[in-house]
Design an enzyme around this catalytic site. Structure first.
Site, PDB file in Angstrom:
ATOM      1  N   TYR A  82       0.833  -1.202   0.000  1.00 18.17           N
ATOM      2  CA  TYR A  82       0.000   0.000   0.000  1.00 18.17           C
ATOM      3  C   TYR A  82       0.871   1.256   0.000  1.00 18.17           C
ATOM      4  O   TYR A  82       0.655   2.180   0.762  1.00 18.17           O
ATOM      5  CB  TYR A  82      -0.944  -0.023   1.197  1.00 18.17           C
ATOM      6  CG  TYR A  82      -2.077   0.970   1.150  1.00 18.17           C
ATOM      7  CD1 TYR A  82      -2.535   1.521  -0.054  1.00 18.17           C
ATOM      8  CD2 TYR A  82      -2.719   1.363   2.317  1.00 18.17           C
ATOM      9  CE1 TYR A  82      -3.578   2.421  -0.089  1.00 18.17           C
ATOM     10  CE2 TYR A  82      -3.768   2.263   2.302  1.00 18.17           C
ATOM     11  CZ  TYR A  82      -4.193   2.796   1.099  1.00 18.17           C
ATOM     12  OH  TYR A  82      -5.234   3.703   1.065  1.00 18.17           O
ATOM     13  N   CYS A 128      -5.827  12.262  -5.865  1.00 21.77           N
ATOM     14  CA  CYS A 128      -4.406  12.107  -5.554  1.00 21.77           C
ATOM     15  C   CYS A 128      -3.592  11.794  -6.810  1.00 21.77           C
ATOM     16  O   CYS A 128      -2.471  12.297  -6.970  1.00 21.77           O
ATOM     17  CB  CYS A 128      -4.209  11.007  -4.509  1.00 21.77           C
ATOM     18  SG  CYS A 128      -4.777  11.471  -2.855  1.00 21.77           S
TER      19      CYS A 128
END
Length: 372
Positions: free
Chosen positions: A123, A342
């Site tokens: 992640y 993002c």
């Protein structure tokens, strides 16, 4: 000038039209969106999106254009005074508050992250220089990290913010090292222990400030964003006391171009509670007299591709995920806004991804950055 006229003028500077026919144009479904955005900035814009009050087919491009045109700097949200005061005066990443991001983000559900991430459950930003798919790009990031640390069989490695143990598992399997990982997520510990069963890997549900033992090398991938500027120096002191004199420390963190700016209020409220991106100056200041900076590697453009791959996986697995009642349509829009906004920010180079390699005494001769 009306609020709509003002908004149209600002968006025009970013080559965005209201109800235009291009995929990045803003499709307005509720007129209150404009006032919410002008009053609350990205918090208002994001909440309006979650409410279904506007859309953009290519949300990532919408944000890339907004950020490149620096539209946000031309708006002074009138109702974020408390947000500014809270961030300037309070330690939002104290020991007591540090567990909040684990509970509200990382413990959402392992099924979500299994659906979204690569097969290794990494992640953090992948490394795409020589890769064309997410699995390969994440493996290359892990391999590059191991090479930068100069891992050798028998070493004992600390992973600060270890997630589900992707780095520790890779390093143990491929480099013959022992690993200790700390995280503030109960779900990550539970799943990580299953994934790393049979390997010399230890998971601890622990705040980093409690660490006080020695390791041959230390790695931290995507955790420093949760530390906060009031704790940067403490974090570096902890790493310094836990690292052997000849060891290396690799710090992998998202960063911003300018220090002293406020965290994004929408990201803080809905995605990463108490998160705050550091600047190069803040990291450097925190490391002064504790470390020698051996290498600083920026591959922030790779995060754009990583986030777009995560978004593709998320959408692909949505039919299965939505069978879980906690993942409703509002959650889907929230998560899409998170990933694609993002991606646009990294593509616009508004934020960066850095890998720092630091030593306590300086590598004799010089440090040579390895490649993939």
């Amino acid at each position: 000038m009306s609020a709509r006229d003002f908004a149209e003028e600002l968006l025009n500077k970013a080559d965005i039209k209201i109800n235009g026919d291009r995929p990045w144009d803003l499709q307005l479904h509720n007129d209150t969106t404009i006032n919410r955005a002008l009053a609350y900035g990205n918090l208002g814009l994001g909440e309006a999106y979650m409410d279904g009050h506007w859309d953009a087919e290519q949300l990532d491009v919408f944000f890339e254009k907004l950020l490149r045109a620096k539209v946000a700097k031309q708006i002074s949200p009138s109702r974020l005074f408390f947000h500014v005061i809270k961030n300037r005066w309070f330690n939002r990443q104290s020991k007591r508050r540090s567990w909040e991001v684990g509970q509200k983000h990382y413990d959402i559900g392992n099924d979500l992250y299994q659906s979204m991430l690569d097969k290794r459950m990494v992640y953090t930003c992948a490394y795409w220089a020589q890769a064309s798919d997410l699995d390969t790009a994440q493996e290359h990031k892990l391999e590059l990290t191991c090479r930068k640390l100069g891992l050798k069989p028998g070493m004992r490695i600390l992973d600060v913010g270890c997630g589900w143990g992707s780095f520790m598992k890779y390093a143990a399997e491929n480099y013959g090292v022992e690993c200790v990982g700390v995280t503030i997520s109960k779900e990550q510990v539970a799943m990580g222990q299953e994934l790393c069963e049979g390997l010399p890997v230890e998971f601890r549900l622990q705040d980093y400030r409690e660490l006080n033992e020695e390791f041959d090398a230390i790695v931290s991938l995507g955790m420093f964003e949760h530390v906060g500027p009031k704790n940067h120096r403490t974090y570096m002191e902890v790493v310094n006391r836990c690292l052997k004199e000849d060891g290396l420390f690799l710090l992998h963190t998202i960063g911003r171009n300018v220090g002293g700016t406020m965290p994004d209020p929408w990201i803080e409220k809905y995605i990463f509670p108490n998160g705050e991106l550091p600047s190069i100056g803040q990291v450097g200041k925190a490391a002064e007299n504790l470390f020698v900076v051996e290498d600083l590697h920026n591959f922030g453009a790779s995060y754009d591709k990583t986030l777009m791959a995560w978004q593709q996986n998320f959408e692909q697995h949505w039919p299965e995920l939505q069978k879980n009642e906690k993942y409703d349509e509002r959650f889907r829009r929230m998560w899409r806004y998170y990933l694609l906004s993002c991606a646009g920010a990294f593509r616009a180079r508004d934020i960066q991804l850095w890998q720092w390699v630091l030593s306590k005494q300086g590598v004799p001769g010089h440090y040579q950055r390895p490649s993939i």
